[in-house]
Scaffold this motif. Sequence first.
Motif, mmCIF file in Angstrom:
data_model
loop_
_atom_site.group_PDB
_atom_site.id
_atom_site.type_symbol
_atom_site.label_atom_id
_atom_site.label_comp_id
_atom_site.label_asym_id
_atom_site.label_seq_id
_atom_site.Cartn_x
_atom_site.Cartn_y
_atom_site.Cartn_z
ATOM 1 N N LYS A 64 0.760 17.055 6.438
ATOM 2 C CA LYS A 64 1.631 16.285 5.538
ATOM 3 C C LYS A 64 2.184 15.037 6.224
ATOM 4 C CE LYS A 64 5.437 16.856 2.253
ATOM 5 N NZ LYS A 64 6.119 15.621 2.583
ATOM 6 N N ALA A 65 2.544 15.166 7.497
ATOM 7 C CA ALA A 65 3.116 14.016 8.205
ATOM 8 C C ALA A 65 2.128 12.857 8.250
ATOM 9 C CB ALA A 65 3.511 14.432 9.623
ATOM 10 N N LEU A 66 0.842 13.187 8.467
ATOM 11 C CA LEU A 66 -0.179 12.133 8.542
ATOM 12 C C LEU A 66 -0.395 11.494 7.175
ATOM 13 C CD1 LEU A 66 -2.389 10.596 10.067
ATOM 14 C CD2 LEU A 66 -3.954 12.488 9.553
ATOM 15 N N SER A 67 -0.499 12.325 6.128
ATOM 16 C CA SER A 67 -0.726 11.763 4.795
ATOM 17 C C SER A 67 0.482 10.945 4.342
ATOM 18 C CB SER A 67 -1.034 12.879 3.783
ATOM 19 O OG SER A 67 0.054 13.747 3.638
ATOM 20 N N ASP A 68 1.702 11.416 4.657
ATOM 21 C CA ASP A 68 2.898 10.651 4.284
ATOM 22 C C ASP A 68 2.910 9.289 4.965
ATOM 23 O OD1 ASP A 68 3.795 12.635 2.657
ATOM 24 O OD2 ASP A 68 5.274 13.452 4.053
ATOM 25 N N LEU A 69 2.571 9.272 6.266
ATOM 26 C CA LEU A 69 2.558 8.021 7.015
ATOM 27 C C LEU A 69 1.575 7.026 6.385
ATOM 28 C CD1 LEU A 69 3.562 6.486 9.538
ATOM 29 C CD2 LEU A 69 1.603 7.453 10.774
ATOM 30 N N ALA A 70 0.378 7.516 6.079
ATOM 31 C CA ALA A 70 -0.653 6.635 5.521
ATOM 32 C C ALA A 70 -0.308 6.187 4.106
ATOM 33 C CB ALA A 70 -2.004 7.353 5.534
ATOM 34 N N LEU A 71 0.129 7.129 3.258
ATOM 35 C CA LEU A 71 0.406 6.797 1.861
ATOM 36 C C LEU A 71 1.645 5.917 1.718
ATOM 37 C CD1 LEU A 71 -0.394 10.270 0.269
ATOM 38 C CD2 LEU A 71 -1.702 8.166 -0.032
ATOM 39 N N ASN A 72 2.666 6.172 2.539
ATOM 40 C CA ASN A 72 3.866 5.330 2.475
ATOM 41 C C ASN A 72 3.549 3.891 2.872
ATOM 42 O OD1 ASN A 72 5.448 7.431 1.613
ATOM 43 N ND2 ASN A 72 6.226 7.946 3.644
ATOM 44 N N ALA A 73 2.670 3.725 3.864
ATOM 45 C CA ALA A 73 2.264 2.375 4.267
ATOM 46 C C ALA A 73 1.423 1.722 3.171
ATOM 47 C CB ALA A 73 1.484 2.438 5.577
ATOM 48 N N PHE A 74 0.540 2.526 2.564
ATOM 49 C CA PHE A 74 -0.349 1.983 1.541
ATOM 50 C C PHE A 74 0.444 1.532 0.309
ATOM 51 C CE2 PHE A 74 -3.306 2.393 -2.075
ATOM 52 C CZ PHE A 74 -4.355 1.614 -1.616
ATOM 53 N N PHE A 75 1.482 2.297 -0.063
ATOM 54 C CA PHE A 75 2.262 1.982 -1.266
ATOM 55 C C PHE A 75 3.585 1.262 -0.938
ATOM 56 C CE2 PHE A 75 -0.312 5.614 -2.887
ATOM 57 C CZ PHE A 75 -0.941 4.942 -3.916
ATOM 58 N N GLU A 76 3.646 0.657 0.236
ATOM 59 C CA GLU A 76 4.836 -0.103 0.633
ATOM 60 C C GLU A 76 5.142 -1.185 -0.408
ATOM 61 O OE1 GLU A 76 5.497 -1.810 4.856
ATOM 62 O OE2 GLU A 76 4.622 -3.440 3.665
ATOM 63 N N ARG A 77 6.436 -1.450 -0.637
ATOM 64 C CA ARG A 77 6.848 -2.477 -1.594
ATOM 65 C C ARG A 77 7.319 -3.733 -0.852
ATOM 66 N NH1 ARG A 77 11.504 -0.768 -4.897
ATOM 67 N NH2 ARG A 77 12.213 0.188 -2.946
ATOM 68 N N ARG A 78 7.160 -4.851 -1.497
ATOM 69 C CA ARG A 78 7.659 -6.105 -0.925
ATOM 70 C C ARG A 78 8.281 -6.958 -2.023
ATOM 71 N NH1 ARG A 78 3.794 -8.151 4.083
ATOM 72 N NH2 ARG A 78 3.995 -6.207 5.260
ATOM 73 N N GLU A 79 9.395 -7.583 -1.653
ATOM 74 C CA GLU A 79 10.010 -8.534 -2.576
ATOM 75 C C GLU A 79 9.377 -9.897 -2.323
ATOM 76 O OE1 GLU A 79 14.478 -8.927 -3.391
ATOM 77 O OE2 GLU A 79 13.951 -10.825 -2.407
ATOM 78 N N VAL A 80 8.803 -10.478 -3.358
ATOM 79 C CA VAL A 80 8.066 -11.734 -3.191
ATOM 80 C C VAL A 80 8.439 -12.718 -4.290
ATOM 81 C CG1 VAL A 80 6.101 -10.537 -2.117
ATOM 82 C CG2 VAL A 80 6.093 -10.962 -4.592
#
Length: 640
Positions: free
Chosen positions: A177-193
Amino acid sequence: MFDFVRKHSKVIAGPLFLLIILAFILVGVDGYKNMAAKGATVATIGNTKITQEEWDFAHKNEVDRLRTSVPNLDPKLLESDEARYTTLERLVREKVMAEAVQSAHMTTSNARLARELQQNPTIASLRKPDGTLDMERYRQLAASQGLTPEGFEARVRRDLSLMQVESAVTSTAFSPKALSDLALNAFFERREVQVLRFSPADYAAKINPSDADIEAYFQANTALFQSTETANVEYVVLDLDAVKKTVTVSEADLKSYFEQNANRLSAKEERRASHILINAPKDMPAADRAKAKERAQALLSQVRKAPESFAELAKKNSQDAGSAPRGGDLDFFGRGAMVKPFEEAAFAMKKGDISEVVESDFGFHIIKLVDIKGAKQPSFEEARASLEPELRTQLAQRKYAEIAESFTNGVYEQSDSLKPVADRLKLEVKTAANVQRQPLPGATGPLANAKLLEAIFNADSLEKKRNTEALELGANQLVSARVVSYSPARSLALNEVKAQVRERLVASRALEQAKKEGADKLAALQTNPGAVTFPAALTISRDAAQGLPGAVIDAALKANAAKLPAFVGTDVAGQGYAVVRVNKVLPRNAVEEAKGKQEQAQFAQWVAAAESSAYYESLKQRFKVQIKVPAPGAAKTATN
């Protein structure tokens, strides 16, 4: 020449037969097989070769399969270099995995194969209302894939063996779970633009090209302004439907056909049974099999004491997942539908009887015979509705075989018109306008067939307006076409397309202007972040694009966020240019537990797929795989 051969066929047949015999003596049957198998080697797996012929045959089957399942698919895609290379890669993979199966000594037992076939939803759909398998439809299913029922089952057995090899890798894929959370959280990161768009439409009104500009653009891009070659054609189709219209079924013929098929038409005896199954495949260890039999005997004792509890006991104890929820009910079945020990027991019982424990390849059965449906012979009038179309089809098939040669000869011998053969065989001459070399979108029937279109646009057909040869486009279907008129492709004159040329030129220059101004603004921002006023901020992520193009989302998420605000620019294909200001990096929104589990499972599948791919690459090295044909992209690069 054709008439000479036809008139003197008996004279020619003798010497030709002697030549064939002599050829077999000199070359031998094996020699012919070897000649047929020869061809350029396109790939090797160790000592195993894949020839050009094998590749072509595999791709033809793949194209036929795709055309059947997706009739409107663009034929150009199927015959592209990329599509052909994909077929070759699939062939190589199949042979590599087969080598892996063989080296690992993995086999599929008869019991495992039987279970797979029973659970297959496609095969389940072939069952009759009484639960028995419709063997004719089963043969048709296999034939649709170019196989006999035995060949179909052999392929399923092979696929199951391949699955053993692949599942040995994918089932061990590990994704904490720790690995999938790390990858998925980075993949779905939000940015204000904030995004500043430079659209070609904003510059088009300011562009007013001169006649000289328009002519220069036209001369430089004449290939963009061509008419498509077209042909107006007529064609004749000989198929079963056409022949059926000429077939008359007499009352005498129908009665004779009824008498000949009396045995087939009579309803066979059927029996309805329920059963309780305790699984015990033949390859189960003897001790475990003995325990399974003891359990079946114990259940039989309970049934004997309370026969009315059979359905309830079946629901709770039967290991046949298909019938257990129905109290073990198997519905009606005839002979040949069940395994032999089960069938022999069921057809020896009386209605209401409960059997002893019956042993089969699947395990141990307790059978209750629920009902018996006796054989029934329908009357002529009862069978008439189904017999007449059946006999008409048979007569049409015979007649088709007789007139197919007449059709083939007719379109050849009177090659300047299709009317004589159509009149003689009572066929319709159909017409079509503006036919092109490739099937038009939504085209169906013969003019959607690439083989016929190729014959229509053959030089002989176009120049001499001769009938095409009789082409076999499907089972019991011959078609011949003739070009009535032809309009070749040509470069259009400027005065015919001047409005289109101006429109393209304005769009091209507006796009260039939008990109230039966008790039200039980005350069100004690098030295003075306040040089440009941006619109309101948006919070974006890969799963919340806020209506922005994919190129803008990718650019915003790839921007280096070490120092904010960060500025990036990106070309938006055909839509101009965008400058993105990244203000903040925000964590991903909280995810519901159910969705989180679903995403983690998806991520685990990605990991498994990656490991499977890596394993396959290792197998390619182990079995010394060489693909001797360059990949399409590599070939293009090499020639540029």
